[in-house]
Design a protein around this motif. Sequence first.
Motif, short mmCIF file in Angstrom:
data_model
loop_
_atom_site.label_atom_id
_atom_site.label_comp_id
_atom_site.label_asym_id
_atom_site.label_seq_id
_atom_site.Cartn_x
_atom_site.Cartn_y
_atom_site.Cartn_z
N GLU A 430 -3.86 -0.74 -74.89
CA GLU A 430 -3.48 0.90 -74.63
C GLU A 430 -3.65 1.52 -75.54
O GLU A 430 -4.62 1.02 -76.65
N ASP A 443 -1.38 3.05 -71.36
CA ASP A 443 -0.78 1.32 -71.46
C ASP A 443 -1.50 0.20 -69.91
O ASP A 443 -0.30 0.62 -69.02
N LYS A 445 -1.38 -2.92 -70.10
CA LYS A 445 -0.06 -4.02 -69.43
C LYS A 445 1.29 -3.15 -68.69
O LYS A 445 1.75 -4.38 -68.14
N ARG A 446 1.78 -2.35 -69.25
CA ARG A 446 2.68 -2.14 -68.77
C ARG A 446 2.44 -0.66 -67.82
O ARG A 446 3.27 -0.05 -66.66
N ARG A 447 1.17 -0.57 -66.69
CA ARG A 447 0.70 0.19 -65.93
C ARG A 447 1.26 2.11 -66.25
O ARG A 447 1.55 1.90 -64.91
N GLU A 448 1.29 2.29 -67.78
CA GLU A 448 1.66 3.42 -67.93
C GLU A 448 1.02 4.66 -68.36
O GLU A 448 0.23 4.54 -69.17
N THR A 457 3.89 6.10 -63.62
CA THR A 457 3.53 4.20 -63.69
C THR A 457 2.70 3.90 -62.29
O THR A 457 2.63 4.97 -61.27
N THR A 463 -4.60 -1.78 -63.69
CA THR A 463 -4.48 -1.57 -65.72
C THR A 463 -4.98 -0.16 -66.45
O THR A 463 -4.95 -0.97 -67.42
#
Length: 524
Positions: A430, A443, A445-448, A457, A463
């Motif tokens: 992140e 982020d 891990k969240r792919r955001e 997203t 990632t």
Amino acid sequence: MYFSTQHRFWTIPVCGTAPETIFKISGKNHQYEYILKIRATGSGQADFVAASSIPVYFERELNIECDNQALLNEIRLTDSPFNSDGYAGPHRQQFHFSSRTGFLNDPNGLFYFQGTYHLFFQHHPFGVYGAQQHWGHAISSDLVHWQEKGQALFPRGTSACWSGSAFVDTENVSGLGIPGGPSPILLFFTSADSGCFSQNIAYSVDGGENFIPYRRNPVLISQGDGDDRDPSIAYDAECREFLMCLFLGETSRQFGMFRSDDLLHWQEFQRFSFPGEGCECPDLFSIRDEATGRVRWVLIEANGHYLLGDRNGKDGTFVWNTGGTILNRQDYLGPYAGQSFQNVPDGKRYYMAWHWDHTRTRETSQAMTLPVELKLRGERLLVFPVEALKTLRCETYRFSAPAFQVRLRELPVDSGDLWELEIVTPPDEEIHLNFGGVPIAFDGKRRELRIASSVITYPDGETYFRGRIFLDRNTVDLFDHAGRFMLCVSVDRHSSRPVEFGDLWKTNRLCELTVHRLKSIWQS
């Protein structure tokens, strides 16, 4: 007051707190009269000196009437009201186009002709808020460096010239061209008066330098709710007919499709609604899908949502199969009412929009987005910054782990600097950045991806973020490397350090960062 003149502009001092005065402007024999409410003042109290072009069809005669002789005495004639120094204010965008003075909004009538890109735009030359809109005009050889030309379209009576589009009539099917002369260029626009909207034409026979009202205007009277507007013109080579897409008004919120064989007479053949919040300022064009080779039709509305489809072979109606968005807006601000350039060689499709924000100085307000290229791949419309933006790079700094912490602290960043960043973040981490108070985070891990209130997203397995970020005086623009989105956000660069690199200080993993200092388009 009467002027017999060969000058190209008339000027008058204006002030936002002065009372409105009614001015009547007309040409030879008092023809083509239009009426403006101007907050004119004496030169000692002015916010700025407003400049208005003198239309070529005034035949070198200018009549200006008002009931205040002192204000008439402030009028001057000139040939060159625009200069590069006037674009240098600390709150003015430096590599996004803005008008020298006045209020700017929707881009209109964009086209390419004989080596030059033409940008027209909604323009109120006499104040920093929208009023009786004219069409401003600027030209460029590369879509980045612009020369302002003045106004191309003017109100008639008490009306305003609202948005529309352009068409280069290479075959002179309209009959408006001159034998042996350049192709006529037609501007289609909405004449907006209280309760009375119509679609009109002005045309040029000198390569886009001057435009003359079509003597049989309007070419289309109200077809919808009375406020139908924003004609977008395209040509269907397969069906050999011209097309107009028109927003039919706020009540029905429908779009109407019209056809013509001469650009002058139009017949409706379809109505439809745009899914969701689709509204006004349509941009209709065909484009080849780079993945399949098929030519598809695209319709983009003001918020940047688009439909993708084909025409029915029997009756020519449009069948929209899918859609998406190319713009991301923040609370009704950001990019709006975009339009693509007509007549560009090799089928390329360039696009600009109005960047709607709250930035106003005493003399100017609003700017355009960066110019981008649209590409269709696998039924998805993609958006990329134009290549010519790279010509603005004047200093380059490259960083990579593990030397981030030391070298980033050495980067000379001042509040007025202009920057472009090329960045690849570490996978699965992140990362936080901050531009003029606008937070940007990815982020892994969240792919955001998060910028201000927008959240995007990323697909499974992706990632990391790879893209480009542009920082001008009032905006930050973010582009994904794959062309999946264009994020434009207003920033305040005058209250804090303009660039904060956040978590990039701490990472020791592989991360690529290239920082380019940029030149102003007005001085480079």
